[in-house]
Design a protein around this motif. Structure first.
Motif, PDB file in Angstrom:
ATOM      1  N   LEU A 230     -12.409 -13.862  41.718  1.00 62.90           N
ATOM      2  CA  LEU A 230     -13.852 -14.088  41.594  1.00 62.90           C
ATOM      3  C   LEU A 230     -14.546 -12.845  41.049  1.00 62.90           C
ATOM      4  O   LEU A 230     -15.330 -12.908  40.104  1.00 62.90           O
ATOM      5  N   VAL A 231     -14.223 -11.682  41.647  1.00 63.02           N
ATOM      6  CA  VAL A 231     -14.881 -10.439  41.243  1.00 63.02           C
ATOM      7  C   VAL A 231     -14.561 -10.097  39.794  1.00 63.02           C
ATOM      8  O   VAL A 231     -15.426  -9.670  39.033  1.00 63.02           O
ATOM      9  N   VAL A 232     -13.313 -10.321  39.391  1.00 64.56           N
ATOM     10  CA  VAL A 232     -12.917  -9.941  38.037  1.00 64.56           C
ATOM     11  C   VAL A 232     -13.475 -10.931  37.012  1.00 64.56           C
ATOM     12  O   VAL A 232     -13.938 -10.542  35.946  1.00 64.56           O
ATOM     13  N   VAL A 233     -13.442 -12.211  37.357  1.00 60.57           N
ATOM     14  CA  VAL A 233     -13.755 -13.226  36.353  1.00 60.57           C
ATOM     15  C   VAL A 233     -15.264 -13.446  36.203  1.00 60.57           C
ATOM     16  O   VAL A 233     -15.739 -13.786  35.131  1.00 60.57           O
ATOM     17  N   TYR A 234     -16.021 -13.212  37.301  1.00 61.60           N
ATOM     18  CA  TYR A 234     -17.456 -13.490  37.242  1.00 61.60           C
ATOM     19  C   TYR A 234     -18.169 -12.802  36.069  1.00 61.60           C
ATOM     20  O   TYR A 234     -18.867 -13.473  35.295  1.00 61.60           O
ATOM     21  N   PRO A 235     -17.986 -11.485  35.917  1.00 58.68           N
ATOM     22  CA  PRO A 235     -18.666 -10.837  34.784  1.00 58.68           C
ATOM     23  C   PRO A 235     -18.250 -11.424  33.439  1.00 58.68           C
ATOM     24  O   PRO A 235     -19.083 -11.558  32.538  1.00 58.68           O
ATOM     25  N   VAL A 236     -16.973 -11.796  33.335  1.00 63.42           N
ATOM     26  CA  VAL A 236     -16.495 -12.357  32.070  1.00 63.42           C
ATOM     27  C   VAL A 236     -17.178 -13.699  31.798  1.00 63.42           C
ATOM     28  O   VAL A 236     -17.681 -13.950  30.698  1.00 63.42           O
ATOM     29  N   ALA A 237     -17.224 -14.542  32.833  1.00 60.47           N
ATOM     30  CA  ALA A 237     -17.873 -15.846  32.672  1.00 60.47           C
ATOM     31  C   ALA A 237     -19.343 -15.661  32.326  1.00 60.47           C
ATOM     32  O   ALA A 237     -19.875 -16.336  31.446  1.00 60.47           O
ATOM     33  N   TYR A 238     -19.982 -14.708  33.002  1.00 62.77           N
ATOM     34  CA  TYR A 238     -21.400 -14.447  32.736  1.00 62.77           C
ATOM     35  C   TYR A 238     -21.590 -13.973  31.304  1.00 62.77           C
ATOM     36  O   TYR A 238     -22.498 -14.436  30.600  1.00 62.77           O
ATOM     37  N   TYR A 239     -20.723 -13.083  30.883  1.00 59.79           N
ATOM     38  CA  TYR A 239     -20.832 -12.550  29.520  1.00 59.79           C
ATOM     39  C   TYR A 239     -20.763 -13.679  28.494  1.00 59.79           C
ATOM     40  O   TYR A 239     -21.604 -13.794  27.609  1.00 59.79           O
ATOM     41  N   VAL A 240     -19.749 -14.543  28.651  1.00 59.71           N
ATOM     42  CA  VAL A 240     -19.569 -15.609  27.665  1.00 59.71           C
ATOM     43  C   VAL A 240     -20.731 -16.605  27.734  1.00 59.71           C
ATOM     44  O   VAL A 240     -21.227 -17.071  26.711  1.00 59.71           O
ATOM     45  N   ALA A 241     -21.191 -16.913  28.953  1.00 63.90           N
ATOM     46  CA  ALA A 241     -22.198 -17.961  29.100  1.00 63.90           C
ATOM     47  C   ALA A 241     -23.592 -17.493  28.718  1.00 63.90           C
ATOM     48  O   ALA A 241     -24.397 -18.273  28.237  1.00 63.90           O
TER      49      ALA A 241
ATOM     50  N   ASP B 279     -30.129  -3.532  28.237  1.00 61.50           N
ATOM     51  CA  ASP B 279     -29.129  -3.051  27.298  1.00 61.50           C
ATOM     52  C   ASP B 279     -27.891  -2.480  27.974  1.00 61.50           C
ATOM     53  O   ASP B 279     -26.777  -2.733  27.546  1.00 61.50           O
ATOM     54  N   ALA B 280     -28.091  -1.715  29.024  1.00 63.36           N
ATOM     55  CA  ALA B 280     -26.949  -1.077  29.682  1.00 63.36           C
ATOM     56  C   ALA B 280     -25.996  -2.113  30.274  1.00 63.36           C
ATOM     57  O   ALA B 280     -24.793  -2.061  30.010  1.00 63.36           O
ATOM     58  N   PRO B 281     -26.504  -3.114  31.027  1.00 62.86           N
ATOM     59  CA  PRO B 281     -25.586  -4.140  31.533  1.00 62.86           C
ATOM     60  C   PRO B 281     -24.888  -4.881  30.400  1.00 62.86           C
ATOM     61  O   PRO B 281     -23.715  -5.205  30.497  1.00 62.86           O
ATOM     62  N   ARG B 282     -25.621  -5.096  29.329  1.00 67.10           N
ATOM     63  CA  ARG B 282     -25.046  -5.825  28.207  1.00 67.10           C
ATOM     64  C   ARG B 282     -23.820  -5.094  27.642  1.00 67.10           C
ATOM     65  O   ARG B 282     -22.768  -5.691  27.440  1.00 67.10           O
ATOM     66  N   THR B 283     -23.958  -3.802  27.420  1.00 67.86           N
ATOM     67  CA  THR B 283     -22.842  -3.026  26.893  1.00 67.86           C
ATOM     68  C   THR B 283     -21.678  -3.030  27.877  1.00 67.86           C
ATOM     69  O   THR B 283     -20.522  -3.221  27.489  1.00 67.86           O
ATOM     70  N   THR B 284     -21.993  -2.834  29.163  1.00 67.85           N
ATOM     71  CA  THR B 284     -20.942  -2.816  30.170  1.00 67.85           C
ATOM     72  C   THR B 284     -20.189  -4.134  30.178  1.00 67.85           C
ATOM     73  O   THR B 284     -18.955  -4.155  30.205  1.00 67.85           O
ATOM     74  N   LEU B 285     -20.951  -5.234  30.138  1.00 65.44           N
ATOM     75  CA  LEU B 285     -20.315  -6.546  30.189  1.00 65.44           C
ATOM     76  C   LEU B 285     -19.448  -6.797  28.964  1.00 65.44           C
ATOM     77  O   LEU B 285     -18.368  -7.356  29.059  1.00 65.44           O
ATOM     78  N   THR B 286     -19.950  -6.360  27.790  1.00 66.63           N
ATOM     79  CA  THR B 286     -19.150  -6.531  26.584  1.00 66.63           C
ATOM     80  C   THR B 286     -17.838  -5.779  26.720  1.00 66.63           C
ATOM     81  O   THR B 286     -16.758  -6.307  26.416  1.00 66.63           O
ATOM     82  N   ALA B 287     -17.928  -4.549  27.198  1.00 60.83           N
ATOM     83  CA  ALA B 287     -16.714  -3.744  27.380  1.00 60.83           C
ATOM     84  C   ALA B 287     -15.784  -4.435  28.377  1.00 60.83           C
ATOM     85  O   ALA B 287     -14.571  -4.507  28.173  1.00 60.83           O
ATOM     86  N   PHE B 288     -16.374  -4.961  29.440  1.00 57.33           N
ATOM     87  CA  PHE B 288     -15.575  -5.617  30.477  1.00 57.33           C
ATOM     88  C   PHE B 288     -14.850  -6.836  29.915  1.00 57.33           C
ATOM     89  O   PHE B 288     -13.673  -7.066  30.189  1.00 57.33           O
ATOM     90  N   TYR B 289     -15.581  -7.607  29.087  1.00 62.17           N
ATOM     91  CA  TYR B 289     -14.969  -8.794  28.478  1.00 62.17           C
ATOM     92  C   TYR B 289     -13.747  -8.405  27.666  1.00 62.17           C
ATOM     93  O   TYR B 289     -12.670  -8.995  27.797  1.00 62.17           O
ATOM     94  N   TRP B 290     -13.899  -7.372  26.845  1.00 59.84           N
ATOM     95  CA  TRP B 290     -12.760  -7.002  25.995  1.00 59.84           C
ATOM     96  C   TRP B 290     -11.622  -6.408  26.813  1.00 59.84           C
ATOM     97  O   TRP B 290     -10.452  -6.604  26.493  1.00 59.84           O
ATOM     98  N   ALA B 291     -11.978  -5.691  27.878  1.00 59.87           N
ATOM     99  CA  ALA B 291     -10.932  -5.178  28.755  1.00 59.87           C
ATOM    100  C   ALA B 291     -10.161  -6.340  29.387  1.00 59.87           C
ATOM    101  O   ALA B 291      -8.936  -6.299  29.532  1.00 59.87           O
TER     102      ALA B 291
END
Lengths: 328, 264
Positions: A123-134, B7-19
């Motif tokens: 949950l902790v790992v995937v949540y930010p990813v899901a949020y980012y995509v959505a 902006d800061a959360p956005r960059t962090t999240l983008t980095a997190f997605y690619w990681a």
């Protein structure tokens, strides 16, 4: 009339308003055999019900409930499969064994702890990813961003488990890399430990978390966030007061799905775990291989696992899903 | 102002997605890379590269037989699951059906029961009906596993179907069976195709059911499992890479087809 025929894709029907077909299915429908069997059955109300419900209901009762019912029945027998000369009688002993021996309930507790931990980690790992995509990816890029996440899941369970070995083995990528840059002298034993098992489990199941979370977060209207921001809510407050409560459905279904999958994972602990991580499925499996007269015990244990897992998932759903969202 | 804050959360999240993408793809990439290693043991660094392992796998009779066996089981169980799943979905959306929710819950049951328990209950079930372990039992197990997914996919599509399509066909004299085959089934087509590919992947991927229901003939996952337990060799990597590439291609193709159908 002509129009609806076109929608139905029925080129032949266009020329006729009464049932007079000329193509493949038509020849069957017009044949005497069809008229007297299926055709007649569809005409009568009872026939229609049998045709529609017969096969599905038989299948559902026989094969969706049947196996669980048989398992329950056998778990209450003293002997199964039947042996010549041994009388089988009704007993609760197979369930009692579970509570008597720590050898048996320790693996179940371990399975639960592992499944819970893996679910929380996922949950902790995937949540930010899901949020980012959505929410952050633009709508036209979303399907591509999702597709990239889906790619690994076309590899099977075993292949993904196997690939984790490549990463974590003593001469695997991580250890070799760490040694190359001089951080360690000898490899850190990561494989065949709780760590490798947890890592593998998360790797195996994160998709089941991703999809429910994604669809829940995607539904949150962007205006809510804008409105909150206009009213002075910072990113953290917006997340806590709006996004989190509104994505609760996704969290509940994702977590339940992941938890139930984790509990039943069989091959991964056998390949990635060590002697300290014997999980309950492996314990149960022991009763079905070798000494075959232990089947009732195995059945009882499988039911204990099923019921406890479903109860745990149910409690979780009630706890998290029961509260009404406070944001709106 | 708002953009500056976010902006800061956005960059962090983008980095997190690619990681995260890296985390998903790295193990598989390493596994594939290892299949080209010119040595008998699995270890980094790779050093010399070779294609010998692929040549060896392609001549491995056991592997080819397991492939064929897996494909056969997948085809049979997919066919059965698609038929049954569609039928169940038709029952659920039919007019005047009581206990719709119960039927739906029943249909979804195998998807909720953990894989291990499902496998054991089926093992017990086939023994109570005197069915031997082996091909038929595996197909049965995979079918039970796949039916819920077909039901859900078919239902989603059925709910979006305009009612008047079937009504029109009925007005024109088609009976229920004819209307199903000529109107409903073609409409369900794309959803069912996606569902079928999913069933195939589900079946080819399945280990635990096959483990309990299978006989001595190994399916692909069983073969790979036995080989991994027997000791590491780049040959397994080559084998796994071939399977991975083929299944990923099939999955990608299905994704493409269903996506095209959805936007149409």
């Amino acid at each position: 009339m002509v129009n609806s025929n076109t929608i139905a894709g029925d080129a032949a029907g266009r020329s006729a308003s009464i049932p007079k077909y000329s193509t493949g299915i038509a020849r069957i429908v017009n044949s005497a055999i069809y008229r007297h069997t299926l055709g007649a059955a569809v005409e009568s109300p009872i026939g229609r019900v049998i045709l529609l419900a017969g096969v599905p209901l038989i299948w559902l009762v026989m094969l969706h409930i049947g196996p669980i019912y048989q398992m329950l029945k056998i778990s209450l027998l003293s002997h199964y499969p039947a042996q010549p000369g041994v009388e089988s009688h009704f007993t609760f002993d197979n369930y009692a064994i579970f509570f008597r021996e720590s050898l048996y309930f320790t693996p179940l507790i371990k399975s639960f702890i592992f499944a819970t931990a893996a679910t929380a980690a996922t949950l902790v790992v995937v949540y930010p990813v899901a949020y980012y995509v959505a929410k952050i990816v633009k709508p036209e890029g979303r399907s591509k961003a999702l597709l990239l996440l889906l790619v690994p899941f076309w590899a099977g369970e075993l292949i993904r488990t196997f690939s984790v070995i490549m990463l974590l083995a003593n001469r695997g990528a991580v250890n070799v890399l760490l040694r190359e840059i001089g951080l360690i002298d000898r490899p850190i034993p990561m494989l065949y430990t709780s760590f490798s098992l947890g890592f593998g489990l998360v790797y195996l199941i994160c998709l089941y978390m991703l999809l429910p979370l994604y669809s829940a977060i995607e539904k949150i209207p962007g205006q809510y966030l804008d409105a909150a921001a206009d009213l002075g809510a910072g990113p953290f407050t917006r997340f806590r007061r709006i996004i989190l409560p509104l994505s609760k459905d996704g969290i509940v279904s994702g977590c339940s799905l992941v938890f139930l999958t984790c509990i039943g994972v069989f091959a991964t602990p056998m390949l990635l775990g060590g002697p300290n991580t014997v999980m309950f499925p492996e314990t149960i499996s022991g009763f079905f291989h070798g000494a075959s007269d232990k089947w009732p015990v195995g059945a009882a244990f499988a039911l204990i696992m099923l019921v406890t897992a479903l109860i745990a998932a149910g409690i979780f759903m009630r706890l998290v899903g029961g509260k009404k969202g406070s944001a709106i | 102002m708002r953009n500056m804050v976010s902006d800061a959360p956005r960059t962090t999240l983008t980095a997190f997605y690619w990681a995260f993408i890296l985390y998903l793809l790295l193990p598989l990439t390493l596994m594939m890379a290892m299949s080209f290693k010119d040595a008998n043991f699995v270890a980094f660094p790779i050093g010399d590269w070779t294609l010998d392992w692929y040549a060896k796998v392609m001549q491995d009779k056991q592997f080819l037989e397991a492939c064929l066996y897996s494909i056969m089981i997948a085809a049979a169980s997919t066919l059965a699951a698609t038929t049954l799943g569609t039928w169940i979905a038709m029952l659920i959306v039919a007019d005047g059906i009581r206990g719709r929710t119960i039927i739906f819950a029943l249909a979804c049951l195998p998807a909720v029961v953990p894989g291990m328990i499902s496998a054991i209950s089926l093992r017990i079930f086939i023994s109570t009906i005197d069915m031997p372990t082996g091909t038929a039992a595996i197909i049965l197990g995979h079918t039970v596993h796949a039916v819920p997914f077909v039901v859900v996919m078919a239902l989603t599509r059925l709910r979006s179907m305009p009612r008047n399509l079937v009504d029109a066909a009925r007005d024109l004299g088609a009976d229920g069976v004819v209307a199903f085959f000529r109107v409903t089934l073609p409409y369900l087509g794309p959803a069912l195709f996606g569902g079928m590919i999913f069933c195939v992947l589900l079946s080819i991927d399945d280990f635990v059911r096959t483990f309990f229901l299978g006989g001595y003939r190994p399916t692909l996952p069983m073969l790979i499992f036995a080989k991994v337990q027997g000791g590491m060799s780049p040959e397994i990597n080559a084998m796994a890479t071939i399977v991975l590439v083929v299944t990923a291609a099939v999955g990608l193709y299905a994704e493409f087809i269903t996506r095209r159908a959805r936007t149409r």
